[in-house]
Design a protein around this motif. Structure first.
Motif, PDB file in Angstrom:
ATOM      1  N   VAL A   1       0.820  -1.215   0.000  1.00 36.22           N
ATOM      2  CA  VAL A   1       0.000   0.000   0.000  1.00 36.22           C
ATOM      3  C   VAL A   1       0.851   1.260   0.000  1.00 36.22           C
ATOM      4  O   VAL A   1       0.536   2.242  -0.688  1.00 36.22           O
ATOM      5  CB  VAL A   1      -1.003  -0.030   1.170  1.00 36.22           C
ATOM      6  N   PRO A   2       1.980   1.326   0.732  1.00 31.88           N
ATOM      7  CA  PRO A   2       2.811   2.548   0.700  1.00 31.88           C
ATOM      8  C   PRO A   2       3.277   2.912  -0.719  1.00 31.88           C
ATOM      9  O   PRO A   2       3.345   4.101  -1.057  1.00 31.88           O
ATOM     10  CB  PRO A   2       3.998   2.195   1.588  1.00 31.88           C
ATOM     11  N   GLN A   3       3.598   1.922  -1.526  1.00 34.56           N
ATOM     12  CA  GLN A   3       3.998   2.214  -2.922  1.00 34.56           C
ATOM     13  C   GLN A   3       2.834   2.814  -3.697  1.00 34.56           C
ATOM     14  O   GLN A   3       3.026   3.734  -4.510  1.00 34.56           O
ATOM     15  CB  GLN A   3       4.486   0.931  -3.598  1.00 34.56           C
ATOM     16  N   LEU A   4       1.642   2.325  -3.432  1.00 32.31           N
ATOM     17  CA  LEU A   4       0.466   2.867  -4.121  1.00 32.31           C
ATOM     18  C   LEU A   4       0.181   4.295  -3.666  1.00 32.31           C
ATOM     19  O   LEU A   4      -0.176   5.151  -4.493  1.00 32.31           O
ATOM     20  CB  LEU A   4      -0.751   1.975  -3.868  1.00 32.31           C
ATOM     21  N   THR A   5       0.328   4.554  -2.378  1.00 36.90           N
ATOM     22  CA  THR A   5       0.086   5.920  -1.883  1.00 36.90           C
ATOM     23  C   THR A   5       1.158   6.886  -2.394  1.00 36.90           C
ATOM     24  O   THR A   5       0.864   8.053  -2.689  1.00 36.90           O
ATOM     25  CB  THR A   5       0.049   5.938  -0.345  1.00 36.90           C
ATOM     26  N   ASN A   6       2.421   6.401  -2.500  1.00 36.93           N
ATOM     27  CA  ASN A   6       3.480   7.249  -3.063  1.00 36.93           C
ATOM     28  C   ASN A   6       3.171   7.588  -4.521  1.00 36.93           C
ATOM     29  O   ASN A   6       3.398   8.716  -4.972  1.00 36.93           O
ATOM     30  CB  ASN A   6       4.829   6.549  -2.968  1.00 36.93           C
ATOM     31  N   LEU A   7       2.682   6.590  -5.263  1.00 37.45           N
ATOM     32  CA  LEU A   7       2.307   6.841  -6.652  1.00 37.45           C
ATOM     33  C   LEU A   7       1.175   7.851  -6.735  1.00 37.45           C
ATOM     34  O   LEU A   7       1.177   8.743  -7.597  1.00 37.45           O
ATOM     35  CB  LEU A   7       1.890   5.526  -7.322  1.00 37.45           C
ATOM     36  N   SER A   8       0.223   7.732  -5.825  1.00 43.18           N
ATOM     37  CA  SER A   8      -0.888   8.692  -5.793  1.00 43.18           C
ATOM     38  C   SER A   8      -0.372  10.111  -5.553  1.00 43.18           C
ATOM     39  O   SER A   8      -0.815  11.069  -6.202  1.00 43.18           O
ATOM     40  CB  SER A   8      -1.884   8.290  -4.708  1.00 43.18           C
ATOM     41  N   ASP A   9       0.571  10.249  -4.616  1.00 43.56           N
ATOM     42  CA  ASP A   9       1.150  11.558  -4.339  1.00 43.56           C
ATOM     43  C   ASP A   9       1.897  12.092  -5.563  1.00 43.56           C
ATOM     44  O   ASP A   9       1.800  13.295  -5.884  1.00 43.56           O
ATOM     45  CB  ASP A   9       2.103  11.442  -3.142  1.00 43.56           C
TER      46      ASP A   9
ATOM     47  N   ALA B   1      12.030  12.345  -6.573  1.00 42.49           N
ATOM     48  CA  ALA B   1      13.221  12.191  -5.728  1.00 42.49           C
ATOM     49  C   ALA B   1      13.290  10.798  -5.111  1.00 42.49           C
ATOM     50  O   ALA B   1      14.374  10.224  -4.951  1.00 42.49           O
ATOM     51  CB  ALA B   1      13.217  13.257  -4.636  1.00 42.49           C
ATOM     52  N   LYS B   2      12.129  10.219  -4.787  1.00 47.65           N
ATOM     53  CA  LYS B   2      12.115   8.910  -4.131  1.00 47.65           C
ATOM     54  C   LYS B   2      12.228   7.753  -5.107  1.00 47.65           C
ATOM     55  O   LYS B   2      12.504   6.620  -4.690  1.00 47.65           O
ATOM     56  CB  LYS B   2      10.814   8.756  -3.324  1.00 47.65           C
ATOM     57  N   SER B   3      11.981   7.991  -6.402  1.00 51.67           N
ATOM     58  CA  SER B   3      11.952   6.886  -7.379  1.00 51.67           C
ATOM     59  C   SER B   3      13.068   6.946  -8.411  1.00 51.67           C
ATOM     60  O   SER B   3      13.196   6.018  -9.210  1.00 51.67           O
ATOM     61  CB  SER B   3      10.599   6.870  -8.094  1.00 51.67           C
ATOM     62  N   ASN B   4      13.902   8.020  -8.393  1.00 50.88           N
ATOM     63  CA  ASN B   4      15.020   8.119  -9.325  1.00 50.88           C
ATOM     64  C   ASN B   4      16.181   7.283  -8.799  1.00 50.88           C
ATOM     65  O   ASN B   4      16.856   7.658  -7.842  1.00 50.88           O
ATOM     66  CB  ASN B   4      15.437   9.577  -9.512  1.00 50.88           C
ATOM     67  N   LYS B   5      16.412   6.132  -9.431  1.00 50.79           N
ATOM     68  CA  LYS B   5      17.424   5.196  -8.934  1.00 50.79           C
ATOM     69  C   LYS B   5      18.832   5.789  -8.992  1.00 50.79           C
ATOM     70  O   LYS B   5      19.684   5.464  -8.155  1.00 50.79           O
ATOM     71  CB  LYS B   5      17.393   3.897  -9.762  1.00 50.79           C
ATOM     72  N   PHE B   6      19.080   6.661  -9.939  1.00 54.06           N
ATOM     73  CA  PHE B   6      20.415   7.249 -10.074  1.00 54.06           C
ATOM     74  C   PHE B   6      20.678   8.253  -8.952  1.00 54.06           C
ATOM     75  O   PHE B   6      21.810   8.346  -8.441  1.00 54.06           O
ATOM     76  CB  PHE B   6      20.562   7.908 -11.449  1.00 54.06           C
ATOM     77  N   GLU B   7      19.643   9.007  -8.555  1.00 51.42           N
ATOM     78  CA  GLU B   7      19.777   9.914  -7.407  1.00 51.42           C
ATOM     79  C   GLU B   7      19.948   9.111  -6.118  1.00 51.42           C
ATOM     80  O   GLU B   7      20.715   9.495  -5.230  1.00 51.42           O
ATOM     81  CB  GLU B   7      18.543  10.817  -7.323  1.00 51.42           C
ATOM     82  N   ILE B   8      19.221   7.982  -6.052  1.00 50.90           N
ATOM     83  CA  ILE B   8      19.348   7.112  -4.875  1.00 50.90           C
ATOM     84  C   ILE B   8      20.777   6.590  -4.757  1.00 50.90           C
ATOM     85  O   ILE B   8      21.364   6.549  -3.663  1.00 50.90           O
ATOM     86  CB  ILE B   8      18.343   5.947  -4.961  1.00 50.90           C
ATOM     87  N   LEU B   9      21.381   6.163  -5.897  1.00 51.75           N
ATOM     88  CA  LEU B   9      22.758   5.666  -5.886  1.00 51.75           C
ATOM     89  C   LEU B   9      23.724   6.773  -5.486  1.00 51.75           C
ATOM     90  O   LEU B   9      24.679   6.534  -4.729  1.00 51.75           O
ATOM     91  CB  LEU B   9      23.124   5.123  -7.269  1.00 51.75           C
ATOM     92  N   CYS B  10      23.481   7.980  -5.984  1.00 48.78           N
ATOM     93  CA  CYS B  10      24.357   9.104  -5.646  1.00 48.78           C
ATOM     94  C   CYS B  10      24.330   9.365  -4.136  1.00 48.78           C
ATOM     95  O   CYS B  10      25.377   9.589  -3.506  1.00 48.78           O
ATOM     96  CB  CYS B  10      23.910  10.345  -6.418  1.00 48.78           C
ATOM     97  N   ARG B  11      23.163   9.309  -3.539  1.00 52.25           N
ATOM     98  CA  ARG B  11      23.045   9.513  -2.092  1.00 52.25           C
ATOM     99  C   ARG B  11      23.737   8.376  -1.336  1.00 52.25           C
ATOM    100  O   ARG B  11      24.374   8.590  -0.298  1.00 52.25           O
ATOM    101  CB  ARG B  11      21.570   9.609  -1.692  1.00 52.25           C
ATOM    102  N   GLU B  12      23.620   7.163  -1.864  1.00 50.81           N
ATOM    103  CA  GLU B  12      24.270   6.018  -1.224  1.00 50.81           C
ATOM    104  C   GLU B  12      25.781   6.172  -1.247  1.00 50.81           C
ATOM    105  O   GLU B  12      26.468   5.870  -0.251  1.00 50.81           O
ATOM    106  CB  GLU B  12      23.847   4.733  -1.940  1.00 50.81           C
ATOM    107  N   LEU B  13      26.324   6.626  -2.378  1.00 53.83           N
ATOM    108  CA  LEU B  13      27.769   6.845  -2.475  1.00 53.83           C
ATOM    109  C   LEU B  13      28.221   7.899  -1.474  1.00 53.83           C
ATOM    110  O   LEU B  13      29.300   7.800  -0.865  1.00 53.83           O
ATOM    111  CB  LEU B  13      28.151   7.261  -3.894  1.00 53.83           C
ATOM    112  N   ASN B  14      27.396   8.917  -1.323  1.00 51.34           N
ATOM    113  CA  ASN B  14      27.727   9.978  -0.370  1.00 51.34           C
ATOM    114  C   ASN B  14      27.679   9.459   1.064  1.00 51.34           C
ATOM    115  O   ASN B  14      28.557   9.776   1.889  1.00 51.34           O
ATOM    116  CB  ASN B  14      26.747  11.138  -0.552  1.00 51.34           C
ATOM    117  N   ASN B  15      26.671   8.632   1.358  1.00 55.74           N
ATOM    118  CA  ASN B  15      26.531   8.075   2.711  1.00 55.74           C
ATOM    119  C   ASN B  15      27.686   7.143   3.052  1.00 55.74           C
ATOM    120  O   ASN B  15      28.074   7.027   4.227  1.00 55.74           O
ATOM    121  CB  ASN B  15      25.206   7.323   2.848  1.00 55.74           C
ATOM    122  N   LEU B  16      28.238   6.460   2.046  1.00 55.93           N
ATOM    123  CA  LEU B  16      29.356   5.538   2.276  1.00 55.93           C
ATOM    124  C   LEU B  16      30.693   6.258   2.388  1.00 55.93           C
ATOM    125  O   LEU B  16      31.728   5.623   2.603  1.00 55.93           O
ATOM    126  CB  LEU B  16      29.412   4.500   1.151  1.00 55.93           C
TER     127      LEU B  16
END
Length: 849
Positions: free
Chosen positions: A487-495, A522-537
């Motif tokens: 359900v959270p994925q569906l609500t995110n899509l709705s938003d 911002a929550k679904s762009n996999k490349f932005e997610i990877l960039c944040r992960e690299l920064n966190n590491l």
């Protein structure tokens, strides 16, 4: 002299009785000559000859010998007429034949022949003339013909009347042609301007260019079969790469659930179709075009609301199912005790049945519709049978069950609401799960057939109810529980869809907007997610590092999301992934030397699903490139059990032959040099043999049915998938080429059939349909669909232009009265005279026994 007939019949006399005009020896010699020149004669044109024979040709039955021998000897020719000039001691004949046939006839007639004449005493219906070889005279024996002749030729002169072009004039058998004359020669009253006229030389040029086009198409066909071979070896890797790219998509997470039938409660085909249309503009950051996709956005929002409604209705269905099971248990107990006072259970079941019919989302769901309808059908049958048992209970022993009808007491609506409320409370106080199916005693002693029937209806209904109430995923997990987890994925899509609606409004009122997709997705762009992960590491230590990685990932995103995946972007994709890996390695190596825990950081990175997906894409593309390179290195595939395609090396050799042939053909052009048509035609004859040899080499190997593309490709494909689109395009091009080659070879055959008539002038009327078909086919061949190289495309276009030059036929000038005399003198000069003389000095004398 009267023929003498004895008991022992003579061989020559038997031939006369059988109506033969030549002996077997003569026929055998003629047949041998005819067979030897047969192949050469088929390639020679028919011409008109005037031949003068001198020698023993007067009063020697030479005319009959000429007629009989020529009929047996000629393959295509014939003697049109002949005349004897005794005063000059010659026989003159007009013959239409090939030069080879004429020369063979003259040479054969220079050998002496004996002509036997039998007019008296011969059997009725027998031949009265027999031509024999000199060597057969000793077979006369007691057979004495009326008289004999001996004839042979010592000298002969042939006059070949000129046929061809003389400047702009067309000459046929020594006469200049007019439209009326051509019409008579070609069996038309008159050749009109609209009717086409061709010479043999012109048809040969058309034939050669058609053959060249056919070769180019066949080469292109073989190149496509080679591409199909390479694609077959790459297909699995390509599909894997496309799946990995899909995993990086902005809607990938939601697609994994709504686009598959793994969980019926999450499957939503129409929502998927709306989102798949939105995905390209989102992936390519084309936010300014979003107003044009407003219909899909609002449609997707409505479909998503329907998905929530489906989950709500299914939840309510489970509540009803729990209540129904309880009532079924009570009903079953009363039936076991043979009690018929189940009015309350019957009423409650009927009320629940009516509520089930109101769950439209569940009832109309494509994956649940059939089972749900089956459930309602079995429910209605059970209720109908319970109603029947109620009537039976009021009829004493049931002997007259239709006499009295029991009216079910009307329950108040408040009582029903109370019952439903208790059921709901009992359900929601625990984890949602349907209670176990009611257990019946296996072998109750039923006293009536009706009670046994109702037990069967209850069993069937319970099966249908359990099938829907305990709905499972393809992994045999609880479908409803799984749907609730997502359900959270569906609500995110709705938003997200709501934000896109707001973006459309902002664009329409021309409000200043800067890179809105970056915030919305911002929550679904996999490349932005990877960039944040690299920064966190801790890999991105400076602002410059962050900017560099963003540029690399942005470029990689652009190439990967430029769908369908294109072969010419493989290098760019590999370069970007290598840059990403090199950057991470360079930033991690110093840390690793100082801090052993950095190794753990790298392990975490390689376990990151986005980074792992990118590495898988690299490996898949490297496999694709490597497999193509391996195929290019193979010299031949002919050692395979079944022929599939030629190798790249073999196709290059075929191309070299075609290029060489094209250069030769380009140097010889008839319509630009009609005065030299005879020289040009001889060169065309040589080129025809050469092009047939090339064609034979290319067409030498044939494919079995299972290796040949023979059916139309599937039109229902995803045009954003290179794996599907490439196969479709290859198979479509192969089918198109095979069809065009078949037509082209048919045209070549038809042109050759016209050439075999061996007339210098050919009617365009007779070939007008053929040329219309040729023009139509050539006009509709799109070289862009066939992936021709620039070189083959140029050769193709040059041949097409040459053929199109003949669309209106060949032009010619009609002779005028004032210049006809001069023209005839010029034609006479072109008459070809050939003289023949026998070298046999001592001719044997006639001797008859």
């Amino acid at each position: 002299m009267k023929v003498q007939i004895f008991t022992s019949e003579n061989y020559l006399y038997e031939l006369l009785k059988k109506k033969y005009h030549t002996s077997e020896v003569v026929r055998a010699k003629i047949a041998d000559i005819k067979e030897k020149m047969k192949e050469a004669v088929t390639r020679e044109p028919l011409k008109s000859f005037n031949i003068k024979f001198r020698g023993q040709v007067i009063d020697s039955s030479f005319e009959k010998t000429l007629k009989i021998i020529s009929k047996r000897l000629f393959n295509k020719g014939k003697v049109d007429s002949f005349h004897t000039f005794k005063e000059y001691g010659l026989v003159e004949a007009n013959i239409t034949a090939t030069l080879i046939e004429v020369e063979a006839l003259v040479q054969y007639l220079m050998k002496p022949h004996i002509v036997l004449h039998c007019k008296k005493g011969i059997a009725k219906g027998a031949s009265n003339l027999l031509i024999i070889d000199e060597t057969e005279q000793d077979q006369l024996n007691n057979f004495t013909p009326d008289y004999t002749h001996r004839n042979y030729v010592t000298h002969a002169e042939s006059y070949e009347k000129y046929t061809g072009r003389l400047g702009d004039y067309l000459v046929f058998n020594g006469l200049p042609l007019t439209t009326e004359k051509i019409g008579r020669e070609l069996r038309f009253n008159k050749i009109e301007t609209k009717n086409r006229v061709f010479t043999t030389t012109g048809l040969k040029e058309i034939n050669l260019n058609l053959h060249l086009i056919s070769l180019i198409l066949k080469l292109d066909l073989e190149q496509h079969y080679l591409k199909l071979r390479v694609f077959n070896s790459q297909e699995e890797d390509l599909k894997m790469v496309e799946e990995k790219i899909d995993d990086l998509g902005f809607f990938a997470d939601i697609f994994n659930h709504i686009a598959t039938t793994d969980n019926p409660l999450l499957f939503n085909e129409y929502l998927f179709l709306d989102l798949i249309r939105l995905e390209p503009i989102v992936e390519n950051n084309n936010w300014k075009a979003i107003p044009a996709y407003a219909g899909y956005i609002y449609s997707a929002a409505n479909k998503l609301n329907g998905q929530f409604k489906l989950l709500e209705e299914y939840n309510l269905f489970l509540t009803y199912a729990n209540c129904i099971e309880k009532f079924i248990v009570k009903l079953s107990k009363k039936l076991i005790k043979h009690k018929l006072d189940f009015h309350s259970e019957q009423h409650n079941l009927l009320a629940n049945y009516n509520e089930l019919k109101k769950l439209n989302m569940v009832m109309n769901h494509p994956l649940l519709q059939s089972d749900y309808q089956e459930l309602l059908n079995s429910f209605s049958k059970l209720l109908a049978y319970l109603d029947f048992l109620t009537i039976r209970g009021t009829s004493g022993e049931g002997t007259d069950s239709a006499r009295d009808v029991v009216n079910i007491p009307v329950e108040s609506s408040n009582r029903f609401v109370t019952i439903i409320k208790k059921c709901i409370e009992s359900v929601f106080s625990v984890t949602i799960g349907i209670s176990a199916k009611p257990v019946f005693r296996k072998d109750p002693i039923l006293k009536t057939e009706q009670e046994e029937d109702v037990q069967k209806l209850i069993t069937k209904f319970n099966e249908n109810l359990e099938k829907l109430s305990k709905l499972k995923t393809i992994k045999n997990e609880d479908a409803f529980l799984e749907a609730r987890r997502h359900v959270p994925q569906l609500t995110n899509l709705s938003d997200t869809l709501d934000q896109l609606k707001e973006l459309i409004k902002a664009i329409e009122i021309k409000r200043e907007i800067i890179d809105p997709f970056k915030i919305i997705f911002a929550k679904s762009n996999k490349f932005e997610i990877l960039c944040r992960e690299l920064n966190n590491l801790g890999i991105l230590k400076t602002t410059q590092d962050q900017e560099l990685i963003r540029v690399i990932l942005a470029d990689l995103q652009k190439y990967l999301f430029n769908r369908p995946l294109k072969e010419n972007t493989y290098k760019e994709i590999l370069d970007r992934i290598k840059s990403l890996e090199d950057f991470i390695t360079s930033r991690s190596k110093p840390n690793f030397e100082r801090d052993k825990t950095t190794h753990t950081v790298m392990l975490k990175l390689y376990q990151n699903p986005v980074f792992k997906t990118i590495i898988d894409i690299r490996m898949g593309i490297e496999n694709i490139v490597e497999k193509e390179a391996q195929n290019q290195k193979i010299n031949t595939f002919k050692n395979e059990t079944e022929f599939s395609s030629y190798s790249a090396k073999e196709l290059d050799e075929f191309l070299a032959y075609i290029i060489k042939f094209h250069e030769k053909l380009k140097d010889v052009c008839y319509y630009k040099n009609i005065s030299e048509f005879e020289t040009v035609e001889k060169e065309f004859d040589r080129l025809i043999d050469e092009v047939k040899a090339i064609d034979s080499n290319i067409s030498f190997y044939t494919r079995n049915k299972d290796k040949r593309v023979s059916k139309e490709p599937d039109v229902h494909i995803n045009y954003l998938k290179s794996s599907q689109l490439t196969r479709k395009n290859l198979e479509k091009a192969i089918l198109l080429l095979q069809n065009q080659i078949t037509q082209m070879d048919g045209f070549v055959h038809d042109i050759e059939s016209n050439l075999q008539r061996h007339s210098f002038i050919h009617s365009g009327v007779a070939t007008s349909v053929l040329f219309d078909q040729i023009t139509y086919l050539l006009s509709n061949i799109d070289v862009r669909l066939l992936d021709m190289t620039k070189l083959t495309e140029n050769m193709f276009n040059e041949s097409v232009n040459t053929i199109f030059h003949y669309q209106a036929g060949e032009s010619f000038t009609e002779p005028k009265n004032e210049n006809i005399d001069d023209l005839m003198k010029e034609i006479e000069k072109r008459t070809i005279v050939r003289k023949y003389q026998s070298h046999e000095n001592n001719l044997p004398s006639v001797h008859l026994s």
